[in-house]
Design a protein around this motif. Structure first.
Motif, PDB file in Angstrom:
ATOM      1  N   GLN A 116       0.646  -1.101   0.100  1.00  0.00           N
ATOM      2  CA  GLN A 116      -0.004   0.095   0.091  1.00  0.00           C
ATOM      3  C   GLN A 116       0.839   1.259   0.160  1.00  0.00           C
ATOM      4  O   GLN A 116       2.199   1.112  -0.092  1.00  0.00           O
ATOM      5  CB  GLN A 116      -1.070   0.059   1.112  1.00  0.00           C
ATOM      6  CG  GLN A 116      -2.148  -1.134   0.995  1.00  0.00           C
ATOM      7  CD  GLN A 116      -2.949  -0.951   2.163  1.00  0.00           C
ATOM      8  OE1 GLN A 116      -3.234   0.134   2.855  1.00  0.00           O
ATOM      9  NE2 GLN A 116      -3.516  -2.179   2.723  1.00  0.00           N
ATOM     10  N   PHE A 119       6.047   1.136  -4.454  1.00  0.00           N
ATOM     11  CA  PHE A 119       4.684   1.585  -4.092  1.00  0.00           C
ATOM     12  C   PHE A 119       4.225   2.134  -5.676  1.00  0.00           C
ATOM     13  O   PHE A 119       3.057   2.673  -5.649  1.00  0.00           O
ATOM     14  CB  PHE A 119       4.898   2.879  -3.309  1.00  0.00           C
ATOM     15  CG  PHE A 119       5.379   2.595  -2.166  1.00  0.00           C
ATOM     16  CD1 PHE A 119       4.939   1.562  -1.131  1.00  0.00           C
ATOM     17  CD2 PHE A 119       6.864   3.290  -1.857  1.00  0.00           C
ATOM     18  CE1 PHE A 119       5.692   1.524   0.120  1.00  0.00           C
ATOM     19  CE2 PHE A 119       7.513   2.785  -0.650  1.00  0.00           C
ATOM     20  CZ  PHE A 119       6.926   1.994   0.297  1.00  0.00           C
ATOM     21  N   SER A 161       0.299   0.842  -5.742  1.00  0.00           N
ATOM     22  CA  SER A 161      -0.480   1.147  -4.432  1.00  0.00           C
ATOM     23  C   SER A 161      -1.814   1.859  -4.406  1.00  0.00           C
ATOM     24  O   SER A 161      -2.539   1.827  -3.518  1.00  0.00           O
ATOM     25  CB  SER A 161       0.357   1.978  -3.380  1.00  0.00           C
ATOM     26  OG  SER A 161       0.817   3.207  -3.982  1.00  0.00           O
TER      27      SER A 161
END
Length: 279
Positions: free
Chosen positions: A156, A187, A190
């Motif tokens: 995330q 990321f 994400s």
């Protein structure tokens, strides 16, 4: 002599088939332990069956590939990664465990001509480094049989990772900057809306993201974790004067000491379990 394996993402190839990949290979036991608490949820989502053919993308030293091969004992698990050294370690670990239904190959998943007909494609934090995710996911879709499934574990957003804040603050005195949206890196997958759009354009349907939170482990003891992270994140200290560098490393050790448990040095993390089906 065999032709060299073609690659598309030269920056990531240079890192993973260079010093960064070598460090992962040399410290494979610690790296594999980082994600071990995510494995049960990942296995449930993957729903691998004994007869399945599984393709593991960005397999590293093969922990997720070995787990898949153990379940798919009448099938086969193939792990691919950009790092030659990690692939060598993966082969050795699989041989040590006596796994015969497993193979590893150095390959760039963005363009490698995978044999079609796989039942499941998996990746644990390995799919976030594509410089052309559109091409990569289209290629992975072609590797699957119709109605085959893909399961990804991705981080995330950066602000949800206790480990990232803690390590960066200790070593630099600052909180980490937000990474560029969509740039290759930990990321890049994400954002649920971006992930869903990417996969749907690559001929995947039933895209679902499930939030999961677990602790990640960075060593059995504070000293092991300190040595490991000093090597992994030493670039953060590159511009610091010797006295400041020593203070930063002391701050890292203090941070690790506050997260030491009987099961290792642990920090909170947050990930997405992404499932999708090839149309």
């Amino acid at each position: 002599m065999a032709a060299p394996t073609p690659t598309a993402n030269h920056a990531q190839t240079a890192a993973w088939d260079g010093a960064e990949g070598a460090y992962w290979a040399a410290n494979h036991d610690i790296f594999e332990a980082v994600l071990e608490r995510y494995q049960p949820a990942f296995d449930r989502a993957a729903a691998i069956r004994p007869q399945h053919r599984v393709l593991d993308i960005g397999c590293g030293t093969g922990a997720s590939t070995r787990a898949a091969a153990t379940i798919a004992h009448r099938g086969h698990a193939t792990g691919v990664d950009l790092s030659s050294r990690m692939i060598d370690v993966a082969r050795g670990l699989a041989a040590r465990e006596g796994l015969r239904n497993i193979s590893f190959e150095r390959a760039d998943a963005q363009l490698h001509p995978f044999e079609p007909g796989h039942d499941v494609v998996i990746s644990q934090t390995g799919a976030m480094f594509f410089d052309d995710p559109e091409a990569a996911f289209a290629n992975l879709a072609r590797s699957l049989r119709p109605a085959g499934r893909m399961i990804l574990l991705t981080w995330q957003s950066a602000d949800q990772q206790e480990w990232l804040d803690a390590f960066t603050l200790a070593l630099t005195g600052r909180t980490p900057p937000q990474p560029p949206a969509g740039a290759p890196g930990p990321f890049s997958l994400s954002d649920p809306a971006r992930v869903t759009a990417l996969l749907e354009r690559a001929s995947f349907t039933a895209v679902e993201l499930t939030a999961v939170r677990e602790t990640t482990t960075y060593g059995r003891t504070v000293e092991q974790a300190h040595t490991f992270l000093r090597g992994l994140l030493g670039w953060m200290l590159a511009d610091q004067e010797p006295a400041r560098r020593a203070a930063s490393l002391d701050a890292l050790r203090a941070t690790l000491a506050t997260h030491a448990t009987a099961d290792g040095v642990r920090f909170e993390s947050a990930a997405w379990l992404i499932t999708a089906t090839r149309s």
